[in-house]
Motif scaffolding. Structure first.
Motif, PDB file in Angstrom:
ATOM      1  N   ILE B 151       7.235 -84.309 -47.714  1.00 58.36           N
ATOM      2  CA  ILE B 151       8.193 -83.916 -46.697  1.00 58.36           C
ATOM      3  C   ILE B 151       7.678 -84.254 -45.308  1.00 58.36           C
ATOM      4  O   ILE B 151       8.395 -84.724 -44.440  1.00 58.36           O
ATOM      5  CB  ILE B 151       8.450 -82.393 -46.766  1.00 58.36           C
ATOM      6  N   CYS B 311      14.256 -72.203 -47.870  1.00 56.34           N
ATOM      7  CA  CYS B 311      13.222 -73.219 -47.622  1.00 56.34           C
ATOM      8  C   CYS B 311      13.339 -73.874 -46.245  1.00 56.34           C
ATOM      9  O   CYS B 311      14.408 -74.284 -45.817  1.00 56.34           O
ATOM     10  CB  CYS B 311      13.297 -74.299 -48.705  1.00 56.34           C
ATOM     11  N   LEU B 312      12.187 -73.962 -45.562  1.00 53.70           N
ATOM     12  CA  LEU B 312      12.129 -74.597 -44.238  1.00 53.70           C
ATOM     13  C   LEU B 312      11.685 -76.047 -44.319  1.00 53.70           C
ATOM     14  O   LEU B 312      11.547 -76.694 -43.283  1.00 53.70           O
ATOM     15  CB  LEU B 312      11.132 -73.832 -43.345  1.00 53.70           C
ATOM     16  N   ARG B 313      11.419 -76.548 -45.539  1.00 55.59           N
ATOM     17  CA  ARG B 313      10.909 -77.923 -45.732  1.00 55.59           C
ATOM     18  C   ARG B 313       9.615 -78.148 -44.954  1.00 55.59           C
ATOM     19  O   ARG B 313       9.451 -79.159 -44.279  1.00 55.59           O
ATOM     20  CB  ARG B 313      11.934 -78.970 -45.268  1.00 55.59           C
ATOM     21  N   CYS B 314       8.720 -77.167 -45.038  1.00 53.65           N
ATOM     22  CA  CYS B 314       7.466 -77.299 -44.296  1.00 53.65           C
ATOM     23  C   CYS B 314       6.427 -78.073 -45.092  1.00 53.65           C
ATOM     24  O   CYS B 314       5.455 -78.561 -44.546  1.00 53.65           O
ATOM     25  CB  CYS B 314       6.920 -75.922 -43.933  1.00 53.65           C
ATOM     26  N   GLY B 315       6.615 -78.136 -46.407  1.00 58.06           N
ATOM     27  CA  GLY B 315       5.661 -78.874 -47.243  1.00 58.06           C
ATOM     28  C   GLY B 315       4.443 -78.078 -47.664  1.00 58.06           C
ATOM     29  O   GLY B 315       3.590 -78.594 -48.385  1.00 58.06           O
ATOM     30  N   ALA B 316       4.349 -76.810 -47.247  1.00 52.76           N
ATOM     31  CA  ALA B 316       3.139 -76.028 -47.568  1.00 52.76           C
ATOM     32  C   ALA B 316       2.951 -75.869 -49.076  1.00 52.76           C
ATOM     33  O   ALA B 316       1.827 -75.897 -49.572  1.00 52.76           O
ATOM     34  CB  ALA B 316       3.198 -74.658 -46.894  1.00 52.76           C
ATOM     35  N   CYS B 317       4.063 -75.724 -49.807  1.00 57.25           N
ATOM     36  CA  CYS B 317       3.920 -75.533 -51.254  1.00 57.25           C
ATOM     37  C   CYS B 317       3.457 -76.819 -51.935  1.00 57.25           C
ATOM     38  O   CYS B 317       2.746 -76.776 -52.932  1.00 57.25           O
ATOM     39  CB  CYS B 317       5.220 -75.015 -51.868  1.00 57.25           C
ATOM     40  N   ILE B 340       8.848 -76.827 -54.575  1.00 58.12           N
ATOM     41  CA  ILE B 340      10.199 -76.519 -54.117  1.00 58.12           C
ATOM     42  C   ILE B 340      11.210 -77.463 -54.756  1.00 58.12           C
ATOM     43  O   ILE B 340      12.313 -77.053 -55.119  1.00 58.12           O
ATOM     44  CB  ILE B 340      10.309 -76.527 -52.567  1.00 58.12           C
ATOM     45  N   CYS B 371       4.033 -70.131 -49.023  1.00 60.52           N
ATOM     46  CA  CYS B 371       5.393 -70.294 -48.487  1.00 60.52           C
ATOM     47  C   CYS B 371       5.687 -69.347 -47.314  1.00 60.52           C
ATOM     48  O   CYS B 371       5.564 -68.138 -47.442  1.00 60.52           O
ATOM     49  CB  CYS B 371       6.406 -70.056 -49.595  1.00 60.52           C
ATOM     50  N   PRO B 372       6.094 -69.899 -46.178  1.00 62.06           N
ATOM     51  CA  PRO B 372       6.348 -69.072 -44.994  1.00 62.06           C
ATOM     52  C   PRO B 372       7.576 -68.166 -45.142  1.00 62.06           C
ATOM     53  O   PRO B 372       7.718 -67.228 -44.368  1.00 62.06           O
ATOM     54  CB  PRO B 372       6.567 -70.098 -43.882  1.00 62.06           C
ATOM     55  N   VAL B 373       8.451 -68.449 -46.110  1.00 58.57           N
ATOM     56  CA  VAL B 373       9.615 -67.576 -46.303  1.00 58.57           C
ATOM     57  C   VAL B 373       9.558 -66.904 -47.673  1.00 58.57           C
ATOM     58  O   VAL B 373      10.563 -66.424 -48.187  1.00 58.57           O
ATOM     59  CB  VAL B 373      10.942 -68.350 -46.127  1.00 58.57           C
ATOM     60  N   ILE B 375       9.343 -67.646 -50.853  1.00 63.44           N
ATOM     61  CA  ILE B 375      10.211 -67.969 -51.989  1.00 63.44           C
ATOM     62  C   ILE B 375       9.395 -67.774 -53.267  1.00 63.44           C
ATOM     63  O   ILE B 375       8.306 -68.333 -53.398  1.00 63.44           O
ATOM     64  CB  ILE B 375      10.733 -69.417 -51.890  1.00 63.44           C
ATOM     65  N   ILE B 377       8.560 -68.963 -56.050  1.00 63.09           N
ATOM     66  CA  ILE B 377       8.734 -70.210 -56.801  1.00 63.09           C
ATOM     67  C   ILE B 377       8.374 -70.076 -58.284  1.00 63.09           C
ATOM     68  O   ILE B 377       9.162 -70.471 -59.146  1.00 63.09           O
ATOM     69  CB  ILE B 377       7.960 -71.369 -56.128  1.00 63.09           C
TER      70      ILE B 377
HETATM   71  S1  SF4 Z   1       6.386 -73.684 -48.715  1.00 65.38           S
HETATM   72 FE1  SF4 Z   1       8.355 -72.611 -48.820  1.00 65.38          FE
HETATM   73  S2  SF4 Z   1       9.428 -73.243 -46.965  1.00 65.38           S
HETATM   74 FE2  SF4 Z   1       7.732 -74.673 -47.220  1.00 65.38          FE
HETATM   75  S3  SF4 Z   1       8.616 -76.423 -48.347  1.00 65.38           S
HETATM   76 FE3  SF4 Z   1       7.746 -75.042 -49.874  1.00 65.38          FE
HETATM   77  S4  SF4 Z   1       9.441 -73.676 -50.464  1.00 65.38           S
HETATM   78 FE4  SF4 Z   1      10.031 -74.694 -48.564  1.00 65.38          FE
END
Ligand code: SF4
Lengths: 186, 463
Positions: B151, B311-317, B340, B371-373, B375, B377
């Motif tokens: 991402i 999801c914020l599409r941050c790529g952390a996961c 994600i 994940c910052p929100v 989720i 997963i």
């Molecule tokens: S860590 Fe959370 S917010 Fe970030 S891309 Fe993955 S699912 Fe989305």
């Protein structure tokens, strides 16, 4: 939209959690801004209070490497803050001179309204930004709340020079936007 | 854009055996990103921030109808035009229609996952329009005609040498240029493209209902240029990107950056309210916002999967995931990859299409912690697995093996031992040692010749 209404219909509506409780910073906002901004690669200069600001800025720009010859100046920059250097189109200028609406301490950001002309803020390799004294907010949230009633078409938050690590994970600066970003405190 | 989901196992094998440099590059980059995220989280009360962000997003999603209406009204009041796209085809038609309306011949783009999702570039090119990806990583991939694999760092799977060869071939550079030289060559090509372009196309990280603000986060400045220089700006935004207020945005801008790269905020943020109206503003004369559904309302209506829309599409996961680190995003065969992707894709394109992605995970839980929100997963993966079993989408051996694995996975000590044996013996050895895992293990759990297990790699990442 009808589909959205249907999709949300069966789920209980959850409340908003309210404001994000941020730890109150005891640091002085200006000091905190300087710390954050410089740790992201931004530079901070303080105008010499003994001299007229336009003279100080002219010497500052001449002293940069490479020396700035032509400048692009935002239309909202007052004459007394404009350097005594020839003005050229932003695409050819050695530096762009802007006036920030404010600076923000907790993110180390300069708040730049689009009425300051975006080409000046984005095209020259060096961006020099006057920060009005008394306009340094402790938190981004405070700055955005205050700005909201007078939002221009676009606001740019600049928090350091343009960066990329897309090639071999090596950080390079000045990829698209300015490679140097200097906040001038007066 | 998707390229045949059924191929996940063979695709992984191909990448791991055929192009070992990919694993090295992806593992290195994701471990570095992940380390930065941990530092970024440590500087704030990350637990409180994440709970807050989860709360705001869940609130917004359960009031999405209201907030979409509010955003549309505000954008129109600001002078922007709003379009609704039910699916990818309609979104493409809207954008190509706008290109036609404004007689566009040249487009610059900022990095955006949703325009990959709707496969926009080929549609524009079919109209004879030249399209430049302007994010440096995206530009590299455009020259290579490859989709992004991450991402945030779309080209993290490419080595410096590969880029040197590419630029030597395509831009006529000496083949030993350092990253600075390569970047400045790309900058020159793209600077011309910016000046020439009639239309800038971006995604949107957030859409603030109260002000009609499309917020965009980046580090290079290419998105600021994309939204500023061309006379028309089109923002393609998924309907789940809404947040209620400007004060919410302040928190999300910071949390997204911290989760993605550990930065306090992206180097550049663009807050776009509408077209330029002030005489000193040299920005676009027209701003269009295309709100894309394309399966999102199905996800929103799903009993469990709706949480993935936070999801914020941050790529952390992705960065935290021991499975993603082995292959990068291409193995997943979908725009949204990694943890994600494995929970979102089944909701967006249908479970049948997305098989066997919900199984491409060891359920270690690193994604949820990152994940910052918040989720959940792993829970959602299990939910999709359960649905897949109910619908008979998995062979019986797999079902039995998963039962076995679930038992093992919930006992960390045993899981560690099993993982270690597996990596020593390789897929078939693992199958022999644990016959119940069979084919499934050969393809998914152990797609690597490494002696280090996922858990060892994962520990390296956090220490
Ligand atoms: S860590 Fe959370 S917010 Fe970030 S891309 Fe993955 S699912 Fe989305």
């Amino acid at each position: 939209m009808a589909r959205v209404v249907r999709a949300t219909a069966s789920r209980p509506r959850l409340p908003h959690p309210g404001a994000l409780a941020a730890a109150a910073s005891t640091d002085d906002a200006v000091d905190a801004f300087v710390k954050r901004f410089t740790s992201s690669g931004g530079e901070v200069a303080t105008a010499d209070s003994e001299r007229p600001p336009d003279d100080w800025l002219t010497d500052f720009l001449r002293g940069l490497d490479p020396e700035v010859v032509g400048v692009a100046v935002g239309p909202d920059v007052p004459r007394e803050l404009s350097p005594g250097l020839p003005e050229v189109a932003a695409a050819h200028a050695g530096a762009g001179i802007s006036l920030a609406w404010a600076a923000v301490a907790d993110t180390g950001s300069l708040v730049l309204p689009s009425t300051g002309t975006r080409a000046v803020q984005l095209l020259p390799p060096v961006h020099v930004v006057w920060v009005p004294s008394g306009q340094v907010f402790a938190r981004l949230e405070d700055a955005l709340r205050e700005l909201e009633p007078e939002l221009p078409a676009t606001v740019g938050l600049h928090s350091g020079p343009s960066k990329s690590a897309d090639i071999g994970r090596t950080v390079v600066t000045g990829v698209h936007g300015p490679g140097r970003c200097v906040a001038v405190l007066s | 854009m998707h390229t045949g989901m059924k191929d996940y196992p063979s695709r992984s094998r191909e990448i791991i055996r055929g192009d070992p440099g990919v694993r090295e590059a992806v593992t290195g980059a994701t471990i570095a990103f992940d380390r930065k995220r941990l530092q970024g989280y440590a500087e704030v009360d990350a637990e409180a921030w994440r709970r807050w962000a989860e709360g705001v997003k869940s609130h917004t999603l359960t009031h999405l109808d209201d907030y979409l209406a509010e955003a549309e009204a505000r954008l129109e009041a600001n002078g922007a035009e709003v379009h609704w796209a039910a699916d990818a085809a309609e979104a493409r038609r809207i954008v190509t229609g706008l290109a036609d309306r404004y007689s566009v011949t040249s487009v610059v783009k900022g990095k955006s996952m949703v325009t990959e999702e709707i496969d926009l570039n080929p549609a524009l090119e079919a109209e004879g329009i030249e399209v430049y990806e302007t994010d440096l990583g995206e530009y590299i991939l455009q020259l290579l005609e490859e989709p992004p694999s991450h991402i945030l760092g779309p080209a993290i799977h490419k080595s410096l040498q590969q880029v040197q060869e590419l630029f030597a071939d395509r831009l006529g550079l000496e083949p030993d240029g350092d990253p600075d030289t390569l970047a400045s060559a790309a900058r020159q090509v793209l600077r011309d493209a910016f000046i020439r372009a009639d239309m800038g196309i971006t995604g949107g990280n957030f859409l603030v209902a109260e002000t009609g603000t499309v917020a965009l986060i980046e580090n290079e400045g290419n998105i600021r240029l994309t939204t500023s220089l061309p006379r028309v700006h089109v923002a393609v935004v998924g309907i789940e990107k809404l947040i209620p207020r400007m004060t919410d945005l302040a928190g999300f801008l910071q949390l997204t950056a911290r989760a993605a790269t550990g930065q306090p905020i992206g180097c550049f943020v663009s807050l776009v309210q509408g077209p330029a109206t002030h005489p000193d503003d040299d920005g676009p004369e027209a701003v269009h916002v295309v709100l894309v559904d394309n399966g999102r309302t199905d996800v929103l209506a799903h009993e469990h999967a709706w949480e993935a829309l936070r999801c914020l599409r941050c790529g952390a996961c992705l960065n935290a995931c021991p499975v993603y680190r082995q292959t990068g995003g291409h193995a997943y065969g979908h725009v949204y990859s990694g943890p994600i992707g494995s929970v979102l894709d089944p909701g967006l394109v249908g479970l049948h299409e997305a098989m066997p992605l919900p199984f491409a995970s060891s359920l270690c839980g690193a994604c949820e912690d990152a994940c910052p929100v918040r989720i959940p997963i792993p829970e959602l993966l299990l939910e999709w697995r359960r649905e897949a079993q109910e619908e008979g989408l998995t062979p019986w051996r797999e079902r039995a093996a998963l039962k076995g694995l679930a038992g093992v996975a919930t006992r960390p000590g045993l899981y560690r031992v099993v993982g270690k044996i597996g990596s020593r013996l390789g897929g078939t050895g693992m199958a022999r040692a644990l016959p119940m895992l069979g084919e499934w293990a050969a393809d998914r759990a152990l797609p690597k010749p490494s002696r280090r297990t996922f858990r060892e790699l994962w520990r390296e990442g956090i220490e």
